[in-house]
Write a protein that holds these residues in place. Structure first.
Motif, PDB file in Angstrom:
ATOM      1  N   GLU A 196     -12.355  10.166  -3.056  1.00 17.37           N
ATOM      2  CA  GLU A 196     -11.255   9.653  -3.880  1.00 17.37           C
ATOM      3  C   GLU A 196     -11.801   8.967  -5.130  1.00 17.37           C
ATOM      4  O   GLU A 196     -11.278   9.142  -6.226  1.00 17.37           O
ATOM      5  CB  GLU A 196     -10.409   8.643  -3.090  1.00 17.37           C
ATOM      6  N   GLY A 236      -8.526  14.546 -23.475  1.00 14.63           N
ATOM      7  CA  GLY A 236      -7.195  14.799 -24.017  1.00 14.63           C
ATOM      8  C   GLY A 236      -6.303  15.641 -23.131  1.00 14.63           C
ATOM      9  O   GLY A 236      -5.360  16.270 -23.617  1.00 14.63           O
ATOM     10  N   LEU A 237      -6.577  15.676 -21.826  1.00 14.02           N
ATOM     11  CA  LEU A 237      -5.781  16.514 -20.936  1.00 14.02           C
ATOM     12  C   LEU A 237      -4.741  15.689 -20.190  1.00 14.02           C
ATOM     13  O   LEU A 237      -4.986  14.546 -19.832  1.00 14.02           O
ATOM     14  CB  LEU A 237      -6.699  17.207 -19.924  1.00 14.02           C
ATOM     15  N   GLN A 238      -3.569  16.298 -19.946  1.00 13.43           N
ATOM     16  CA  GLN A 238      -2.495  15.656 -19.195  1.00 13.43           C
ATOM     17  C   GLN A 238      -2.649  16.014 -17.726  1.00 13.43           C
ATOM     18  O   GLN A 238      -2.711  17.192 -17.370  1.00 13.43           O
ATOM     19  CB  GLN A 238      -1.133  16.134 -19.702  1.00 13.43           C
ATOM     20  N   GLU A 239      -2.686  15.017 -16.859  1.00 14.24           N
ATOM     21  CA  GLU A 239      -2.786  15.299 -15.426  1.00 14.24           C
ATOM     22  C   GLU A 239      -1.429  15.735 -14.878  1.00 14.24           C
ATOM     23  O   GLU A 239      -0.392  15.187 -15.272  1.00 14.24           O
ATOM     24  CB  GLU A 239      -3.246  14.059 -14.653  1.00 14.24           C
ATOM     25  N   ILE A 240      -1.420  16.699 -13.967  1.00 15.22           N
ATOM     26  CA  ILE A 240      -0.190  17.069 -13.255  1.00 15.22           C
ATOM     27  C   ILE A 240      -0.472  16.990 -11.750  1.00 15.22           C
ATOM     28  O   ILE A 240      -1.619  16.907 -11.331  1.00 15.22           O
ATOM     29  CB  ILE A 240       0.327  18.486 -13.630  1.00 15.22           C
ATOM     30  N   MET A 241       0.592  16.970 -10.952  1.00 15.04           N
ATOM     31  CA  MET A 241       0.422  16.938  -9.502  1.00 15.04           C
ATOM     32  C   MET A 241       1.466  17.878  -8.927  1.00 15.04           C
ATOM     33  O   MET A 241       2.647  17.742  -9.231  1.00 15.04           O
ATOM     34  CB  MET A 241       0.653  15.507  -9.017  1.00 15.04           C
ATOM     35  N   GLN A 256     -11.154  10.087  -8.991  1.00 18.73           N
ATOM     36  CA  GLN A 256     -10.648   9.186 -10.032  1.00 18.73           C
ATOM     37  C   GLN A 256     -11.571   9.184 -11.253  1.00 18.73           C
ATOM     38  O   GLN A 256     -11.112   9.177 -12.390  1.00 18.73           O
ATOM     39  CB  GLN A 256     -10.491   7.766  -9.490  1.00 18.73           C
ATOM     40  N   GLU A 299     -10.699   3.061   3.862  1.00 20.72           N
ATOM     41  CA  GLU A 299      -9.890   4.287   3.827  1.00 20.72           C
ATOM     42  C   GLU A 299     -10.320   5.300   4.893  1.00 20.72           C
ATOM     43  O   GLU A 299     -11.497   5.556   5.070  1.00 20.72           O
ATOM     44  CB  GLU A 299      -9.980   4.927   2.439  1.00 20.72           C
ATOM     45  N   ASP A 333      -5.921  19.057  -3.296  1.00 24.02           N
ATOM     46  CA  ASP A 333      -6.488  19.698  -2.121  1.00 24.02           C
ATOM     47  C   ASP A 333      -5.967  21.118  -1.969  1.00 24.02           C
ATOM     48  O   ASP A 333      -4.780  21.380  -2.158  1.00 24.02           O
ATOM     49  CB  ASP A 333      -6.140  18.891  -0.862  1.00 24.02           C
ATOM     50  N   ILE A 392      -5.704  18.253   6.788  1.00 26.49           N
ATOM     51  CA  ILE A 392      -4.290  18.532   6.524  1.00 26.49           C
ATOM     52  C   ILE A 392      -3.732  19.422   7.633  1.00 26.49           C
ATOM     53  O   ILE A 392      -2.644  19.181   8.143  1.00 26.49           O
ATOM     54  CB  ILE A 392      -4.123  19.210   5.139  1.00 26.49           C
ATOM     55  N   PRO A 445      -1.543  12.107 -26.070  1.00 24.48           N
ATOM     56  CA  PRO A 445      -2.882  11.811 -25.561  1.00 24.48           C
ATOM     57  C   PRO A 445      -3.071  12.325 -24.135  1.00 24.48           C
ATOM     58  O   PRO A 445      -2.104  12.624 -23.444  1.00 24.48           O
ATOM     59  CB  PRO A 445      -2.918  10.275 -25.578  1.00 24.48           C
ATOM     60  N   GLY A 446      -4.295  12.416 -23.691  1.00 28.68           N
ATOM     61  CA  GLY A 446      -4.571  12.721 -22.286  1.00 28.68           C
ATOM     62  C   GLY A 446      -4.045  11.583 -21.446  1.00 28.68           C
ATOM     63  O   GLY A 446      -4.034  10.438 -21.875  1.00 28.68           O
ATOM     64  N   LYS A 447      -3.570  11.893 -20.216  1.00 27.83           N
ATOM     65  CA  LYS A 447      -2.863  10.883 -19.442  1.00 27.83           C
ATOM     66  C   LYS A 447      -2.911  11.230 -17.956  1.00 27.83           C
ATOM     67  O   LYS A 447      -2.887  12.395 -17.590  1.00 27.83           O
ATOM     68  CB  LYS A 447      -1.406  10.906 -19.932  1.00 27.83           C
ATOM     69  N   ARG A 448      -2.954  10.192 -17.125  1.00 29.50           N
ATOM     70  CA  ARG A 448      -2.858  10.428 -15.690  1.00 29.50           C
ATOM     71  C   ARG A 448      -1.406  10.767 -15.332  1.00 29.50           C
ATOM     72  O   ARG A 448      -0.475  10.329 -15.998  1.00 29.50           O
ATOM     73  CB  ARG A 448      -3.229   9.155 -14.903  1.00 29.50           C
ATOM     74  N   GLN A 449      -1.225  11.492 -14.228  1.00 27.93           N
ATOM     75  CA  GLN A 449       0.104  11.758 -13.699  1.00 27.93           C
ATOM     76  C   GLN A 449       0.624  10.421 -13.162  1.00 27.93           C
ATOM     77  O   GLN A 449      -0.082   9.744 -12.414  1.00 27.93           O
ATOM     78  CB  GLN A 449      -0.011  12.800 -12.575  1.00 27.93           C
ATOM     79  N   SER A 460     -10.967  12.312 -13.187  1.00 31.87           N
ATOM     80  CA  SER A 460      -9.749  12.306 -14.009  1.00 31.87           C
ATOM     81  C   SER A 460      -9.948  11.439 -15.244  1.00 31.87           C
ATOM     82  O   SER A 460      -9.372  11.725 -16.298  1.00 31.87           O
ATOM     83  CB  SER A 460      -8.503  11.894 -13.222  1.00 31.87           C
ATOM     84  N   PHE A 502       6.634  14.906  -8.046  1.00 32.71           N
ATOM     85  CA  PHE A 502       5.751  16.062  -8.238  1.00 32.71           C
ATOM     86  C   PHE A 502       6.306  16.917  -9.390  1.00 32.71           C
ATOM     87  O   PHE A 502       6.336  18.122  -9.296  1.00 32.71           O
ATOM     88  CB  PHE A 502       5.690  16.907  -6.972  1.00 32.71           C
ATOM     89  N   ARG A 558      -2.103  21.011 -22.727  1.00 35.82           N
ATOM     90  CA  ARG A 558      -3.440  20.919 -22.115  1.00 35.82           C
ATOM     91  C   ARG A 558      -3.297  20.136 -20.827  1.00 35.82           C
ATOM     92  O   ARG A 558      -3.021  18.950 -20.852  1.00 35.82           O
ATOM     93  CB  ARG A 558      -4.385  20.172 -23.071  1.00 35.82           C
ATOM     94  N   LEU A 563       6.323  13.843 -18.238  1.00 36.85           N
ATOM     95  CA  LEU A 563       4.962  13.334 -17.981  1.00 36.85           C
ATOM     96  C   LEU A 563       4.381  12.719 -19.246  1.00 36.85           C
ATOM     97  O   LEU A 563       3.703  11.703 -19.211  1.00 36.85           O
ATOM     98  CB  LEU A 563       4.048  14.461 -17.508  1.00 36.85           C
ATOM     99  N   ARG A 566      -3.849   2.218  -3.537  1.00 29.73           N
ATOM    100  CA  ARG A 566      -5.118   2.401  -2.823  1.00 29.73           C
ATOM    101  C   ARG A 566      -6.063   1.236  -3.137  1.00 29.73           C
ATOM    102  O   ARG A 566      -6.662   0.645  -2.254  1.00 29.73           O
ATOM    103  CB  ARG A 566      -5.725   3.725  -3.285  1.00 29.73           C
ATOM    104  N   VAL A 597      -9.037  12.872 -18.845  1.00 27.51           N
ATOM    105  CA  VAL A 597      -8.074  12.189 -19.714  1.00 27.51           C
ATOM    106  C   VAL A 597      -8.750  11.928 -21.064  1.00 27.51           C
ATOM    107  O   VAL A 597      -8.157  12.104 -22.119  1.00 27.51           O
ATOM    108  CB  VAL A 597      -7.581  10.884 -19.056  1.00 27.51           C
TER     109      VAL A 597
END
Lengths: 415, 550
Positions: B361, B375-380, B365, A175, B444, A180, A151-155, B368, A402, B438, A409, A165, B372
C-alpha cells in the motif's frame, strides 16, 4: 566575434579526440571494441578520423592511414583564443562541432535592431545585453482569468481511504491483508457460521463458476473448526450439531467481508496485546442503486489483549467516533453478528450529518477464537467507511465513489 | 435480517402499556430491532421493524417482540396439554421430506391483527430460518375441519386432486406445480413424489412445502382452534420452528396441545416446551463486565432466565423457543443488554502498539505521487467486469479468468485480470470532456494460479492512458522512462506484437529480463470497439513484480 566553448577550450588544451585516436593506433591496428575503452569521446573521434581519411576500418579492425599533423581546427582554435577571426570555412566547421560560439557583442547588434520597438516576449538576449532598457514591453490584460488547466490528481475516494488508513496506523493498528478470492472456510466456517444454516445467509454472497475449490492448509486449525461446528470442541459451546463438510469449506468465493482477513490473521498468529485492521474490497450480489454498489470497501479490525472488557469495546468505538468521524456524542445499541457475542452497534452524532450508524462491533465468540488458537479475548469492529466518504465528498449516490465522470474527478476539491 | 410489520396499537396491547413512538424505538433495541418506518393506517400506525438477529426467529412477530421488550419477570413457562390428535408418518415420505413436528392450539381469538401476525411469522420463519422453505415449511389449519388421525405420506403427480388455497378448481400435484403461483415458486423443492397431509376423512390438509388446501388450510377471523405443523429434514430446524410458532400463539391466549407423531420406527410428542438449561462460570462474566452476584441474578431474571448460583457457576433455565443459546457468552450478552449498554463507561484499552501500513500500500501511494507529478488524473474502477470488456473489445483471445456463477447482472460477471479495458471504458464515458485526457489507475487484478491455495493471485497493477487529437508512442515512453528513473530501476523495451495495439508501435517492458508490462498505441479496431474517436496511447505494468525488485 567568436569565443571558445568549454569543449573547444578542452580540445585546445588536450588535443582533438581524433588526434588521440590516431596516436593510440601508432602501435598498430586495433579492434573497435578495444579502442572504445582507450579513447575518450570515441564516437566523435572515429567519425572525424574517417572523415579526414586518417584511418580505415576493416573487419572490425581499425588501421592507421596517415600520421597526425597539426590540423586546421587546432590552428583556428588557437587564433580565436588570441582574438583573431580565422577564415569562414573553418569557422563553419568549428560552429558545427560546437567548439566556438558567437560573442556577446554580436547579440548586442541584434538587440539594437529592436531598439524603440514594442516587444511582447522578454527574451534572453534582451536581458543579457540589457537592451530591454531601450524597448517597450507590451502591457497585458492582467485581469483576465487564466485558461483552465487540469493538474494531476488523486482519485478523491481513494485519497480518503488513504487518509483513513493513515489514521488507523496513527492509532496503533497494523494492516492485515488477504486474498480477494477466498475459501468459504475463512469467510464463514472459521467465523463459526455453520454450513447450510440461515446464519450463513446473513450476508448474500457470490459463488464462482471457476475456479471452484481451493486447498485448505492449516490442518490443525481446520480440524479444530470442524470439531467446534460439530460438537463445540473445547470452547464450552454446544456447537451447531451437524456433520461438517470440508469440501464445502474449501469452496472458493469472492470475499464478502473484511472479517475473513481477521480470521486468517488470528490463525497465522497475533501479537498480544495487538491491534490490526484491514481495508479491503468486498463483494456481495446486490442490485446496484444509489445506496448499493457492485463492490465496496470495508474497514475492519481486531484488538487482542488478555483482559479486554465490554467497557474496553465501547471505549474503542468511542475513540473511532471521535478520531474518524469527529463525533463527540455516541450511543451503543444491541446488535447481531453471527461471529460476535456480545455485539453492539455504534451510533455517533456527526457534527453535520446528525446521528449515523458508524460501526458494528463485538467480542469474537470463543467458538471462533479458540479453534484459531487464540485464548485471549478479541474485540472485532467494522466501520461503515463508504457512508463517511460520501459525506466527506458531498455525494448522495454511492456509485460516485467509483465514478467514471472525468469532469467530476477534475473539479472535486482536494480535501 | 427479516423486516416485519406490526400494528402499533396491537403491539401496545401486547406490551400492556402505551409507549410513544420514540419510547418504542428505544424499547425495540432490547429485542435487537430497529424501527425502520412508521406509516399511518386509519386510527392506527403500521410499524416497520427491522430485526437484526437471524438466529432469533422468536422475535419475528408482534407477540415475540412484546414478550422480549416486557423484559419478563423471570422465566415464562408454557404448558402443553394432552390431545387425542395423532399423525401417522408413512414410510413412503421418508425418502421425500421425512420429518414433521406439530401442535394444536385451542381457544384462540383471531382478529385481523392476530391473523396477519400468524401469516407473517409463518412466512418469515419458513423463508429466513427455514432457508426458503427447504429446511422448514409451515402449515396452519382450522383444527375443527381436520379429523384425526392425520396421515403424512407422499403421492405421485396425478394420484390425488384437491382445491389449493385461494383457488376454486381441484388440481393434482403436477398441475399445482405447473400452474399455481406458489407451485411455480417452490417447484424446485419437490420432484416426482409429492409430500401430502391428509386426514381420516380423506380431506387434504396440504402438499408441503408448496401449498395448503383451501378447505382446512385457510384460517379466518372465525377460526377458533388451530392445527400447526412444520416439515423438513432436520429436527434442529423443525423443533425450534414449532416452538416459536406455538409460544407466539400462546401469547394470544391460545392453549397448546401436544400431538402424537407415529413414525414407522418411533413415536414422539411435539411440541416439547420444557425449559432448557445451561450453566455459566461467574468468572467468565466478570471478565467481560464486573457485576456483583446479586445484580447478576436480578439481571438474569429480567432477561427471562431462572437462575441459581452453585459454587462458582450459575445454572440457568430458559424458554424453549430460544434456540440461539449455545455458549455462556450468549447468556452474558443478555445480561449486559438488560443492564443497559449505555450505562457502561467506555474506556479504551490501555495498550501500546505500533501501527504499520501494508508495504504494498505504501508503495502504491508512492507510485501515485510520481504519477500525479507527471500530470495524470487517478481513477478507480470496479474489479468486477465482463468477458466482453476484458477480451472481445480488446481484440484478444479468451483465457482462463475468475468467473461468477450466481451473477446479478451480466455486466459484472468476471474479475478483471488487467486494467486497460477499464481505462478504455472510462475514456469512452468521457468523449465530450476537455482533452487531453491523461489518466492512471493502480488496482488489483486477479490471475488464475492453480498452484496457490485459492487458485488465484491478486496482482497490483498500474495502467496509464492518454488520449488527445494527436498522441504518440513517445509521449508514453517518456512517462515510462520518468517512472523508472524516479524508482531507480533500469529497464528495456523489446518490440512485440499484441493485438490490442498497433503493429510496430508496441513493446514489452523488461526489468532484469523479466516481462513486467506492455506499452503501445491502441489499435484503431479496439478504439472502434469502445466507440472511441481519438487515438489512445497506454501502458500497463505489474507492480507486484516491480515491488519485489526494490
Amino acid at each position: 566575434m567568436y569565443i571558445l566553448t568549454a569543449e573547444g577550450r578542452k580540445y585546445l588544451k588536450e588535443g582533438l579526440p581524433e588526434k588521440k585516436l590516431v596516436e593510440t593506433l601508432e602501435k598498430g591496428p586495433m579492434k573497435i571494441s578495444e579502442l572504445k575503452n582507450k579513447v575518450e569521446n570515441f564516437d566523435v573521434a572515429i567519425q572525424w578520423a574517417r572523415k579526414k581519411n586518417l584511418i580505415v576500418v576493416a573487419q572490425g579492425d581499425v588501421e592507421l592511414l596517415r600520421h597526425w599533423q597539426e590540423s586546421e581546427e587546432e590552428k583556428a582554435l588557437q587564433s580565436i583564443e588570441e582574438g583573431i577571426t580565422p577564415d569562414e570555412n573553418i569557422l563553419k566547421v568549428l560552429l558545427h562541432r560546437k567548439l566556438i560560439e558567437e560573442k556577446r557583442e554580436t547579440l548586442t547588434k541584434k538587440a539594437e535592431k529592436l531598439k524603440g520597438k514594442e516587444i511582447t516576449n522578454l527574451t534572453s538576449e534582451l536581458i543579457i545585453t540589457k537592451a530591454w532598457k531601450d524597448v517597450f514591453l507590451k502591457e497585458y490584460n492582467v485581469e483576465a482569468v487564466g485558461k483552465v488547466i487540469y493538474p494531476g490528481k488523486r482519485q478523491p475516494y481513494n485519497r480518503f481511504l488513504t487518509d483513513v488508513r493513515r489514521k488507523l496506523v496513527e492509532l496503533g493498528f497494523i494492516e492485515m491483508t488477504g486474498p480477494i478470492i477466498e475459501m468459504e472456510f475463512w469467510n464463514f466456517d472459521a467465523l463459526y457460521q455453520p454450513q447450510n444454516h440461515p446464519s450463513r445467509s446473513w450476508t448474500q454472497t457470490y459463488t464462482l463458476k471457476y475456479p471452484k475449490h481451493g486447498f485448505l492448509s492449516y490442518r490443525k486449525t481446520v480440524e479444530q473448526v470442524k470439531q467446534t461446528h460439530e460438537n463445540g470442541w473445547k470452547t464450552g459451546s454446544s456447537g451447531w450439531g451437524y456433520k461438517w463438510d470440508e469440501k464445502k469449506a474449501s469452496q472458493l468465493m469472492p470475499r464478502a467481508h473484511g472479517t475473513a482477513c481477521s480470521a486468517r490473521q488470528l490463525a497465522k498468529g497475533v501479537d498480544i496485546p495487538g491491534k490490526y485492521f484491514a481495508m479491503v474490497r468486498c463483494f456481495r450480489p446486490d442490485v446496484i442503486d444509489a445506496t448499493h454498489g457492485v463492490e465496496f470497501n470495508q474497514v475492519e479490525g481486531i484488538v487482542i489483549d488478555e483482559n479486554l472488557t465490554f467497557s474496553n469495546l465501547l471505549g474503542i468505538l468511542k475513540m473511532f467516533a471521535k478520531e474518524i468521524a469527529g463525533a463527540e456524542e455516541v450511543k451503543f445499541i444491541p446488535d447481531y453478528y453471527p461471529f460476535t457475542e456480545p455485539s453492539v452497534q455504534l451510533s455517533a452524532k456527526h457534527p453535520e450529518m446528525g446521528w449515523i450508524e458508524l460501526a458494528g462491533a463485538g467480542i469474537f465468540r470463543e467458538e471462533l477464537t479458540k479453534p484459531l488458537g487464540v485464548s485471549a479475548p478479541v474485540i472485532a469492529w467494522g466501520i461503515g467507511i463508504d457512508r463517511l466518504a460520501m459525506f466527506k465528498l458531498g455525494i448522495k449516490d454511492i456509485r460516485y465513489l467509483f465514478t467514471e465522470k472525468l469532469d467530476w474527478l477534475r473539479k472535486t476539491k482536494v480535501i | 435480517m427479516p423486516t416485519i410489520e406490526v400494528s402499533y396499537k396491537d403491539l401496545c396491547n401486547l406490551l400492556g402499556k402505551k409507549l410513544s413512538i420514540d419510547e418504542m424505538r428505544e424499547a425495540l433495541m432490547l429485542a435487537k430491532s430497529e424501527l425502520d418506518d412508521v406509516q399511518d393506517k386509519g386510527n392506527d400506525k403500521i410499524l416497520k421493524i427491522d430485526n437484526k438477529d437471524t438466529n432469533r426467529p422468536d422475535l419475528w412477530s408482534a407477540e415475540g417482540i412484546a414478550r422480549e421488550i416486557r423484559r419478563k419477570n423471570g422465566l415464562v413457562k408454557y404448558k402443553v396439554a394432552k390431545s387425542k390428535i395423532k399423525i401417522i408418518v408413512d414410510e413412503k415420505v421418508s425418502k421425500v421430506r421425512p420429518l414433521i413436528a406439530c401442535a394444536a392450539v385451542r381457544n384462540i381469538k383471531i382478529d385481523e391483527n392476530v391473523l396477519s401476525q400468524i401469516i407473517q411469522l409463518q412466512e418469515k420463519v419458513a423463508e429466513t430460518f427455514g432457508n426458503k422453505r427447504k429446511e422448514v415449511a409451515i402449515g396452519v389449519y382450522d383444527l375443527d375441519k381436520v379429523i384425526s388421525p392425520i396421515k403424512y405420506t407422499s403421492v405421485k403427480g396425478n394420484e390425488i386432486e384437491f382445491v389449493p388455497l385461494e383457488f376454486t378448481e381441484k388440481m393434482n400435484p403436477k398441475q399445482i406445480i405447473e400452474n399455481h403461483p406458489k407451485g411455480k415458486e417452490y417447484a424446485h423443492l419437490v420432484k416426482d413424489d409429492y409430500p401430502l397431509l391428509i386426514d381420516s376423512n380423506n380431506d387434504v390438509l396440504s402438499m408441503p412445502p408448496i401449498i395448503n388446501s383451501d378447505y382446512s388450510g385457510k384460517i379466518t377471523t372465525n377460526t377458533k382452534n388451530l392445527f400447526v405443523e412444520c416439515t423438513g429434514y432436520d429436527f434442529r430446524f423443525l423443533l425450534p420452528a414449532i416452538n416459536v410458532l406455538v409460544t407466539a400463539l400462546a401469547e394470544r391466549g391460545g392453549i397448546i396441545e401436544g400431538v402424537e407423531i407415529i413414525y414407522p420406527d418411533k413415536k414422539m410428542i411435539t411440541p416439547n416446551l420444557t425449559e432448557k438449561t445451561a450453566s455459566m462460570k461467574i468468572e467468565s462474566l466478570k471478565k467481560i463486565i464486573d457485576l456483583d452476584n446479586k445484580e447478576i441474578l436480578s439481571l438474569l431474571k429480567k432477561s427471562g432466565y431462572e437462575a441459581k448460583i452453585k459454587g462458582n457457576k450459575i445454572n440457568v433455565k430458559y424458554p424453549s423457543y430460544r434456540q440461539d443459546i449455545m455458549h455462556e457468552r450468549d447468556i452474558i450478552e443478555d445480561i449486559i443488554i438488560s443492564y443497559g449498554y449505555n450505562k457502561i463507561e467506555p474506556i479504551p484499552p490501555k495498550i501500546a502498539t505500533i501501527g504499520r501500513q501494508n508495504e504494498l500500500e505504501i508503495f502504491s501511494q508512492n507510485i501515485s505521487e510520481i504519477l500525479v507529478g507527471l500530470g495524470l488524473q487517478e481513477i478507480m474502477s470496479y474489479i468486477l467486469t465482463n468477458k466482453k470488456n476484458v477480451f472481445n473489445k480488446m481484440n484478444i483471445e479468451e483465457t482462463r479468468i475468475v468467473e461468477i456463477e450466481n451473477i446479478v447482472s451480466a455486466n459484472w460477471s468476471v474479475f478483471r485480470n488487467w486494467l486497460l479495458p477499464g481505462m478504455l471504458d472510462f475514456l469512452s464515458c468521457n468523449k465530450h470532456i476537455d482533452y487531453p485526457q491523461r489518466i492512471f489507475e493502480i488496482g488489483d487484478c486477479i490471475e488464475i494460479d492453480e498452484n496457490l491455495e485459492t487458485k488465484s493471485n491478486d496482482i497490483r497493477k498500474l495502467a496509464i492512458a492518454i488520449t488527445d487529437n494527436i498522441v504518440n508512442y513517445e509521449q508514453m515512453s517518456s512517462i515510462l522512462d520518468a517512472f523508472f528513473r524516479l524508482l531507480g530501476i533500469t529497464y528495456k523495451l523489446k518490440r512485440t506484437e499484441h493485438t490490442s495495439f498497433i503493429k510496430g508501435r508496441c513493446a514489452r517492458i523488461f526489468v532484469d529480463d523479466e516481462d513486467v508490462g506492455v506499452i503501445g498505441e491502441i489499435h484503431p479496431a479496439v478504439l472502434n470497439n469502445w466507440e472511441l474517436e481519438k487515438p489512445v496511447v497506454a501502458l500497463e505494468i505489474n507492480l507486484n513484480l516491480i515491488f519485489n525488485k526494490l
